[in-house]
Each structure stands twice: as C-alpha cells, then as structure tokens.
Scaffold this active site. Sequence first.
Site, PDB file in Angstrom:
ATOM      1  N   GLU A  76      -3.091   6.587  19.395  1.00 41.49           N
ATOM      2  CA  GLU A  76      -3.772   5.401  18.890  1.00 41.49           C
ATOM      3  C   GLU A  76      -3.072   4.135  19.351  1.00 41.49           C
ATOM      4  O   GLU A  76      -1.880   3.963  19.124  1.00 41.49           O
ATOM      5  CB  GLU A  76      -3.690   5.450  17.356  1.00 41.49           C
ATOM      6  CG  GLU A  76      -5.024   5.429  16.693  1.00 41.49           C
ATOM      7  CD  GLU A  76      -4.911   5.601  15.197  1.00 41.49           C
ATOM      8  OE1 GLU A  76      -4.892   6.768  14.751  1.00 41.49           O
ATOM      9  OE2 GLU A  76      -4.839   4.591  14.488  1.00 41.49           O
ATOM     10  N   ARG A 134      -8.654  -6.294  13.913  1.00 44.62           N
ATOM     11  CA  ARG A 134      -7.869  -5.467  14.820  1.00 44.62           C
ATOM     12  C   ARG A 134      -8.777  -4.327  15.254  1.00 44.62           C
ATOM     13  O   ARG A 134      -9.572  -3.807  14.469  1.00 44.62           O
ATOM     14  CB  ARG A 134      -6.629  -4.891  14.132  1.00 44.62           C
ATOM     15  CG  ARG A 134      -5.615  -5.918  13.757  1.00 44.62           C
ATOM     16  CD  ARG A 134      -5.007  -6.613  14.945  1.00 44.62           C
ATOM     17  NE  ARG A 134      -4.108  -5.744  15.699  1.00 44.62           N
ATOM     18  CZ  ARG A 134      -3.611  -6.077  16.896  1.00 44.62           C
ATOM     19  NH1 ARG A 134      -3.961  -7.219  17.481  1.00 44.62           N
ATOM     20  NH2 ARG A 134      -2.788  -5.254  17.512  1.00 44.62           N
ATOM     21  N   ASP A 194     -10.406   0.940   1.509  1.00 49.35           N
ATOM     22  CA  ASP A 194     -10.308   2.368   1.781  1.00 49.35           C
ATOM     23  C   ASP A 194     -11.666   2.980   1.445  1.00 49.35           C
ATOM     24  O   ASP A 194     -12.503   2.340   0.816  1.00 49.35           O
ATOM     25  CB  ASP A 194      -9.227   3.005   0.907  1.00 49.35           C
ATOM     26  CG  ASP A 194      -7.828   2.665   1.411  1.00 49.35           C
ATOM     27  OD1 ASP A 194      -7.673   2.440   2.616  1.00 49.35           O
ATOM     28  OD2 ASP A 194      -6.899   2.629   0.583  1.00 49.35           O
ATOM     29  N   TYR A 217     -10.189  -5.002   3.469  1.00 50.14           N
ATOM     30  CA  TYR A 217      -9.447  -3.821   3.912  1.00 50.14           C
ATOM     31  C   TYR A 217      -9.727  -2.694   2.907  1.00 50.14           C
ATOM     32  O   TYR A 217      -8.841  -2.223   2.216  1.00 50.14           O
ATOM     33  CB  TYR A 217      -7.960  -4.186   3.956  1.00 50.14           C
ATOM     34  CG  TYR A 217      -7.028  -3.208   4.638  1.00 50.14           C
ATOM     35  CD1 TYR A 217      -7.470  -2.026   5.220  1.00 50.14           C
ATOM     36  CD2 TYR A 217      -5.671  -3.481   4.703  1.00 50.14           C
ATOM     37  CE1 TYR A 217      -6.588  -1.156   5.831  1.00 50.14           C
ATOM     38  CE2 TYR A 217      -4.778  -2.624   5.312  1.00 50.14           C
ATOM     39  CZ  TYR A 217      -5.241  -1.458   5.871  1.00 50.14           C
ATOM     40  OH  TYR A 217      -4.354  -0.599   6.463  1.00 50.14           O
ATOM     41  N   ARG A 261       0.455   5.734  16.666  1.00 45.44           N
ATOM     42  CA  ARG A 261       0.614   7.077  16.118  1.00 45.44           C
ATOM     43  C   ARG A 261      -0.165   8.091  16.942  1.00 45.44           C
ATOM     44  O   ARG A 261      -1.015   7.723  17.754  1.00 45.44           O
ATOM     45  CB  ARG A 261       0.193   7.142  14.651  1.00 45.44           C
ATOM     46  CG  ARG A 261      -1.232   6.746  14.386  1.00 45.44           C
ATOM     47  CD  ARG A 261      -1.493   6.669  12.870  1.00 45.44           C
ATOM     48  NE  ARG A 261      -2.799   6.067  12.624  1.00 45.44           N
ATOM     49  CZ  ARG A 261      -3.243   5.669  11.448  1.00 45.44           C
ATOM     50  NH1 ARG A 261      -2.499   5.797  10.376  1.00 45.44           N
ATOM     51  NH2 ARG A 261      -4.433   5.137  11.321  1.00 45.44           N
ATOM     52  N   ARG A 318       0.830  -1.213   0.000  1.00 42.32           N
ATOM     53  CA  ARG A 318       0.000   0.000   0.000  1.00 42.32           C
ATOM     54  C   ARG A 318       0.859   1.256   0.000  1.00 42.32           C
ATOM     55  O   ARG A 318       0.416   2.315  -0.397  1.00 42.32           O
ATOM     56  CB  ARG A 318      -0.882   0.021   1.262  1.00 42.32           C
ATOM     57  CG  ARG A 318      -2.027  -0.946   1.253  1.00 42.32           C
ATOM     58  CD  ARG A 318      -2.607  -1.095   2.652  1.00 42.32           C
ATOM     59  NE  ARG A 318      -3.131   0.126   3.234  1.00 42.32           N
ATOM     60  CZ  ARG A 318      -4.381   0.558   3.104  1.00 42.32           C
ATOM     61  NH1 ARG A 318      -5.235  -0.145   2.419  1.00 42.32           N
ATOM     62  NH2 ARG A 318      -4.774   1.668   3.679  1.00 42.32           N
ATOM     63  N   ARG A 341       9.562   6.045  -3.403  1.00 41.93           N
ATOM     64  CA  ARG A 341       9.845   6.992  -4.490  1.00 41.93           C
ATOM     65  C   ARG A 341      11.281   7.484  -4.449  1.00 41.93           C
ATOM     66  O   ARG A 341      11.781   7.790  -3.369  1.00 41.93           O
ATOM     67  CB  ARG A 341       8.962   8.239  -4.355  1.00 41.93           C
ATOM     68  CG  ARG A 341       7.497   7.975  -4.414  1.00 41.93           C
ATOM     69  CD  ARG A 341       6.773   9.298  -4.616  1.00 41.93           C
ATOM     70  NE  ARG A 341       5.354   9.041  -4.464  1.00 41.93           N
ATOM     71  CZ  ARG A 341       4.624   9.467  -3.445  1.00 41.93           C
ATOM     72  NH1 ARG A 341       5.165  10.212  -2.495  1.00 41.93           N
ATOM     73  NH2 ARG A 341       3.352   9.159  -3.395  1.00 41.93           N
TER      74      ARG A 341
HETATM   75  N1  UDP Z   1       3.495   1.012   7.815  1.00 45.01           N
HETATM   76  C1  UDP Z   1       4.729   1.001   8.428  1.00 45.01           C
HETATM   77  N2  UDP Z   1       5.228   2.161   8.938  1.00 45.01           N
HETATM   78  C2  UDP Z   1       4.549   3.329   8.891  1.00 45.01           C
HETATM   79  C3  UDP Z   1       3.278   3.343   8.261  1.00 45.01           C
HETATM   80  C4  UDP Z   1       2.786   2.166   7.742  1.00 45.01           C
HETATM   81  O1  UDP Z   1       5.378  -0.031   8.502  1.00 45.01           O
HETATM   82  O2  UDP Z   1       5.042   4.338   9.398  1.00 45.01           O
HETATM   83  C5  UDP Z   1       2.988  -0.266   7.278  1.00 45.01           C
HETATM   84  C6  UDP Z   1       2.143  -1.026   8.277  1.00 45.01           C
HETATM   85  O3  UDP Z   1       2.399  -2.411   8.077  1.00 45.01           O
HETATM   86  C7  UDP Z   1       0.733  -0.705   7.872  1.00 45.01           C
HETATM   87  C8  UDP Z   1       0.877  -0.628   6.362  1.00 45.01           C
HETATM   88  O4  UDP Z   1       2.161  -0.047   6.168  1.00 45.01           O
HETATM   89  O5  UDP Z   1      -0.168  -1.706   8.261  1.00 45.01           O
HETATM   90  C9  UDP Z   1      -0.207   0.165   5.680  1.00 45.01           C
HETATM   91  O6  UDP Z   1      -0.233   1.448   6.213  1.00 45.01           O
HETATM   92  P1  UDP Z   1      -1.442   2.433   5.995  1.00 45.01           P
HETATM   93  O7  UDP Z   1      -1.003   3.766   6.421  1.00 45.01           O
HETATM   94  O8  UDP Z   1      -1.941   2.247   4.617  1.00 45.01           O
HETATM   95  O9  UDP Z   1      -2.510   1.881   7.037  1.00 45.01           O
HETATM   96  P2  UDP Z   1      -3.881   2.539   7.524  1.00 45.01           P
HETATM   97  O10 UDP Z   1      -3.864   3.968   7.131  1.00 45.01           O
HETATM   98  O11 UDP Z   1      -4.972   1.751   6.862  1.00 45.01           O
HETATM   99  O12 UDP Z   1      -3.857   2.366   8.985  1.00 45.01           O
END
Ligand code: UDP
Length: 370
Positions: A303, A246, A353, A351, A277, A169, A173
């Site tokens: 969170e 979760r 969005d 999952y 976070r 996801r 870059r």
């Molecule tokens: N992820 C990570 N570090 C970060 C942010 C995301 O390793 O700082 C990984 C983590 O495994 C997460 C996945 O990337 O489950 C997808 O992140 P996303 O931000 O898409 O998750 P959401 O916003 O759905 O919580």
Amino acid sequence: MYDYLVVGSGLYGSIFAREATNKGYKVLVIDKRNNVGGNIYTEKVEGINFHKYGAHIFHTNNTEVWNYLQQYAVFNRFTNSPVANYKGELYSLPFNMYTFNKMWGVTTPEEASAKIEEQRKEISGEPQNLEEQAISLVGRDIYEKLIKGYTEKQWGRDCKDLPAFIIKRLPVRLTFDNNYFNALYQGIPIGGYTKMIENILDDIEVRFGEDYLENRDKWNGLAKKVVYTGPIDAFFCYKLGTLEYRSVRFENEVLDIPNFQGNAAMNYTDRETPWTRIIEHKWFEFGKDENGNDLPKTIISREYSSEWKPGDEPYYPVNDEKNGKRYAAYKELADREEKVIFGGRLGEYKYYDMDATVASVLEKCKGELK
Ligand code: UDP
C-alpha cells in the site's frame, strides 16, 4: 418515478436503499463502478477474498449496528493484530506489553509505565498536534520508531501539522493484548464483503457504470429525492475549492507460496520503505477456502499512500483545520439542498469506520423514512 435515487452502492447507499425498500419506497441505486460495495468491495482471486480497495476489518461496540449486519452476513472470528516492521525489527501492535518489552526490555507494567512517564515529560500541557499527542501517550522512542515514519507516509504531512485525534484511535495497553481494536464485536463477513452488500441489496434495482455528476438532470428527473454518497465538493463542482483527500495505490501480487508474512497486516513504520503496509489477504480468513482447505497460493498488496488528485480514488478525508472550515461551508450549501441527502465518508467528509457509517445511515433512515 422513483422515490429515492441512491448514488453509490457502498455501505451507506446500500443500507439506505434496503431500509427505504423495506418501508415500501421505490428505489434505484446507481454506481459508477461495475460492481457494488464501494471501497469495501472484495473479489475472489486464487480462492482468496481479495480486498481490492484496501483492507477492511469490521469492528464495533455498537450492538444495534452489529445485530443489524447479522441479517446479511455471518462474521468470522478474525482479530486484527498487525505487526510493525521498523527496519527489520518486529513489534507488536497496538502498543502493549509485548511492544514495550521489545522496545525497552521491560517485563512488568510498572516498569513500562515508568518508562512512558519519563519520556512524556517533554510535553507539558494539552497536546497541540499528533506529534505531541503521540509522545504524551507512549513516549519518544515509540513515537520515533513506530509512529512518525508511518504517519508521515500515510498523511504526507509532518506529524506537527496533523490533528491529535488521529493517533487517539490506537489503544495503549499495559497488558499482553495484541488486539488492535477495543471493540466488543469484530470479524470479517464469511464469503466476503461483496456478498454481504449483495444480500443487503437483494431484489433492489442497481445500474452500473453510471456517473450521476455527468448527467444529473437526467437522474434528478427520475426520482423525488437523491441520496448522494460521493465527494461533497464534487457535487458542488468544487466551487468553494477542493477538499483534500489521501488516496492509496496498491501493488498487488499473487505469489506461488502458501505464506508470505504470516499475518494479514504488516506495517512498515520506517520512513525509508516506500509503502506503508503489506496486506496478505488470505489471513483474514485463516488461509482457508470456504470448505476449510488450505490455499496453496497467496495474494499480497503493498500500500502506497498519496495525495489525491482528480482521477484518483479518494480514500481518507484530511480532517485538519483548513479542510474542516471548507467542509463546513459546503455543509451549509448541502443543508439547503432539500431534495438531496449527503451521506458516508465522502458525502460527509468524515473519517468514518464502517460501523460509524452503518450507525449514521440507520439514524438518517429513522428520521427520513416514515
Ligand atoms: N499509526 C502509526 N503506526 C502504525 C499504525 C498506525 O503511527 O503502525 C497511526 C497513523 O497516524 C494512522 C493512525 O495511527 O493514521 C490511525 O491508524 P489506523 O490503523 O486507525 O488507520 P486506518 O486503519 O484507518 O488506515
């Protein structure tokens, strides 16, 4: 007699209700909470649109979905650029030239890709799990500092036991671009998500505090068909076992300062910090109220990710093999329910969005509503 009873007033349920109503069907929406919106619900706290059930940033490449929502909301120009905090070291996300510069001191894309190439050598063949996928995308250093701890906190599972697709996801870059999403369209509805859902549901009957599963005979008797957006395993009384989710717990604090972390999202990527976070909600709207004035206070949410247990709010489906198989078995049962449509993140155990949810309900409406 209603044509459709919609269970749950989140994005899926609300849009279904809107489309059915527009086609002349009689619709009743019920929600067990006392407000619309499901988990995209926002409420005003200290003049700030507070994302009560977790931060939602709308982003999509789907023009049809984007145009559809423009009928109900004006979106601001918010761009998600979370900052990763690893034991006090700050890194840009998603993984880009700023991240590589801070991690390795490299200054050119060529140097950065050479570093990644060197570190990904430890993975041969197709990555079999999240750990292998992450190392093969960005190398071990970034995996250890920015992915491993965060992912294991978020999912409560070892990265070797998680599917590779979750990490795909995130963009990688070789440019100086901190935009977290590769999306043509992005933003937050001005005035909050609740207002957008209220606009979608305008003039449609909604009853609050009603739990469909507690009284299904009564509700089924009221409508010809049901659109169910709750957890699919709960619908079938968990008879094939529970699907795992979760959940997230939020510790919210109003602070009497104007600026706590200078950004909407800071990810704590080490294993030791217990939260995943911190969201500082005012920055989704640039720290201003609706008249453009600076807001004097701020609200933050720490969170904490946890395994779902009965009574908790389910947030994320755990799309591993075991749960995938169990869902497939529930899906077979669901397909035999001719009067019930299952939709949304919980109804389809996906999952999704927000944009994928909108796309999915619009597609369903095309087939269902003549
Ligand atoms: N992820 C990570 N570090 C970060 C942010 C995301 O390793 O700082 C990984 C983590 O495994 C997460 C996945 O990337 O489950 C997808 O992140 P996303 O931000 O898409 O998750 P959401 O916003 O759905 O919580």
